[in-house]
Design a protein around this motif. Sequence first.
Motif, PDB file in Angstrom:
ATOM      1  N   HIS A 236      34.616  -0.654 -17.816  1.00 16.53           N
ATOM      2  CA  HIS A 236      33.632  -0.894 -16.769  1.00 16.53           C
ATOM      3  C   HIS A 236      33.523  -2.392 -16.517  1.00 16.53           C
ATOM      4  CE1 HIS A 236      32.444   2.926 -18.692  1.00 16.53           C
ATOM      5  NE2 HIS A 236      31.921   3.274 -17.527  1.00 16.53           N
ATOM      6  N   GLU A 239      28.826  -3.582 -13.046  1.00 14.70           N
ATOM      7  CA  GLU A 239      28.169  -2.419 -12.438  1.00 14.70           C
ATOM      8  C   GLU A 239      26.730  -2.725 -12.070  1.00 14.70           C
ATOM      9  OE1 GLU A 239      27.012   2.227 -13.635  1.00 14.70           O
ATOM     10  OE2 GLU A 239      28.241   1.008 -14.981  1.00 14.70           O
ATOM     11  N   HIS A 275      33.497   0.415 -10.993  1.00 13.94           N
ATOM     12  CA  HIS A 275      32.355  -0.173 -10.290  1.00 13.94           C
ATOM     13  C   HIS A 275      32.695  -1.485  -9.577  1.00 13.94           C
ATOM     14  CE1 HIS A 275      30.136   3.051 -12.093  1.00 13.94           C
ATOM     15  NE2 HIS A 275      30.441   2.622 -13.305  1.00 13.94           N
ATOM     16  N   ILE A 277      30.857  -3.936  -8.584  1.00 23.49           N
ATOM     17  CA  ILE A 277      29.928  -4.233  -7.493  1.00 23.49           C
ATOM     18  C   ILE A 277      29.632  -5.729  -7.413  1.00 23.49           C
ATOM     19  CG2 ILE A 277      27.586  -3.829  -6.609  1.00 23.49           C
ATOM     20  CD1 ILE A 277      27.692  -1.108  -8.102  1.00 23.49           C
ATOM     21  N   CYS A 297      32.652   4.123  -7.419  1.00 24.26           N
ATOM     22  CA  CYS A 297      31.825   5.238  -7.885  1.00 24.26           C
ATOM     23  C   CYS A 297      30.514   5.289  -7.102  1.00 24.26           C
ATOM     24  CB  CYS A 297      31.534   5.083  -9.372  1.00 24.26           C
ATOM     25  SG  CYS A 297      32.998   4.861 -10.409  1.00 24.26           S
ATOM     26  N   ASN A 301      26.581   4.780  -8.374  1.00 23.10           N
ATOM     27  CA  ASN A 301      25.943   3.520  -7.992  1.00 23.10           C
ATOM     28  C   ASN A 301      24.633   3.761  -7.259  1.00 23.10           C
ATOM     29  OD1 ASN A 301      29.184   2.056  -7.155  1.00 23.10           O
ATOM     30  ND2 ASN A 301      28.201   2.340  -9.140  1.00 23.10           N
ATOM     31  N   SER A 306      22.501   0.872  -8.885  1.00 23.87           N
ATOM     32  CA  SER A 306      23.284  -0.267  -9.351  1.00 23.87           C
ATOM     33  C   SER A 306      23.629  -1.252  -8.246  1.00 23.87           C
ATOM     34  CB  SER A 306      24.580   0.233 -10.004  1.00 23.87           C
ATOM     35  OG  SER A 306      24.296   1.052 -11.114  1.00 23.87           O
ATOM     36  N   ASP A 326      32.476   9.346 -11.624  1.00 19.22           N
ATOM     37  CA  ASP A 326      31.650   8.756 -12.690  1.00 19.22           C
ATOM     38  C   ASP A 326      30.575   9.703 -13.191  1.00 19.22           C
ATOM     39  OD1 ASP A 326      30.916   6.836 -14.554  1.00 19.22           O
ATOM     40  OD2 ASP A 326      29.484   5.883 -13.212  1.00 19.22           O
TER      41      ASP A 326
END
Length: 459
Positions: A236, A239, A275, A277, A297, A301, A306, A326
């Motif tokens: 990951h 996120e 992720h 992000i 995802c 999210n 997120s 996810d």
Amino acid sequence: MTEPIRLALCGDILHFQRDPGWDEDGGDAARFEPDGWLLVEDGRVQAVRAADQPPDARWTRHDWRGHLILPGFIDTHVHAPQLDVIGSYGAQLLDWLQRYTFPAEARYADPEQSRRGAERFLHALLAHGTTAALVYATVHKASSEALFAVGQALGMRLVTGKVLMDRNCPDDLRDDVEQAERDCVDLIDRWHGVDRLAYAVTPRFAATSSRAQLSMAGRLLDAYRDRAGGLYMQTHVAENRDEVRWVAELFPESRSYLDVYAAHGLLGARSVLAHGIWLDDADRALLAQTGAQIAFCPSSNLFLGSGLFDWARARAAGVRVAPASDVGGGTSLCALRTLADGYKVLALQGQRLPAWQGLYAATLGAAQALGLAHEIGHFAAGTLADVVVWRWADGPVQQRRQDMARSLHERLFAWMSLADERNVAAVYLRGCRISAALAQHDRHAGAAAGHLGPRPLAS
């Protein structure tokens, strides 16, 4: 000499030959054959033919006319043990891990629990129209063993591996560098490259692995670089904003969260980071340079609050992206639900996800990103016949929307937005129908657009 096993599926066949881009028309990237023929010989696609080119009597015919025939979806990030906590209330990422995820994963120390969980999870994936996946097990060796064994028995394309966590986690989920390495090596030697299985080195995320453990993970990737195409790496990244701040405190020497992985040799063409992000332009440039990719995802999210992944910015930087469920942060194993949520995430940023791009990204696009396009994700001759047959409509609302569609894209977009696992009519792995995956759909017998089983088709 054994006679080949020949199967001909008749229905509305759709697959992608290249990236359709982000326009509504999609160009000629997609091939669509209404009432066409998908010919499968000994588990491999032999050809896609138009409706007026039926096969001869040597082929066993399955009549799926009025249904949509697609390559199986590919999920690039999903957690097998988290079916137990899907839809858990009221937490963001770090609290969610402590309250729900870690207690659920601790139960997988029991090999029997791992076996039952692997069966439940992989059968559920198939029932949702997903035939290949990158899957998180737990820290327990038995959890990976069970996923490999069940995946092999089903004939699935499955990538998984033991989770690595040696700090900042509950005692009953903590491993150590030496034992973790021994477990990984044993699993790799016995499963990687066997049948349709591959191993993924799996640090959960930077905060739960020491520098020594991340370095060990990098050594494994390097040591097996030439075996069966190399290992995968899944983890990951970026996120949640609190998670990003925590990783910065734990690794003050690194420029960014992503740089932690780069410093330990974990970024490459087979690296999948969920992720992404809260990345910056330098991070995106590093992803593009190394060939590492982001598993987008959107359902998770949104559910965990997120943030919104900026696919347009990733695309502009040359970063490969593929959708992922996810689960259990996400709320459905169905790729269609993931894509529908992805449309909403992008719409909030002034972007639009056409059906062409969404369906491509979940099939051929994901296969290309994972280095598996020689095998799955489309219906070119020689690929393995992982096929899902879908109802265009389940119930009167979906049917009315289909009836009102004015173009193929409009029809596909409505289907992508409204359909879910209840629209699955049949699943084939390597040309063999997987009946167990459809047990939950028995109630649909006699529904609109037909039946659960294929009808004999006249020659």
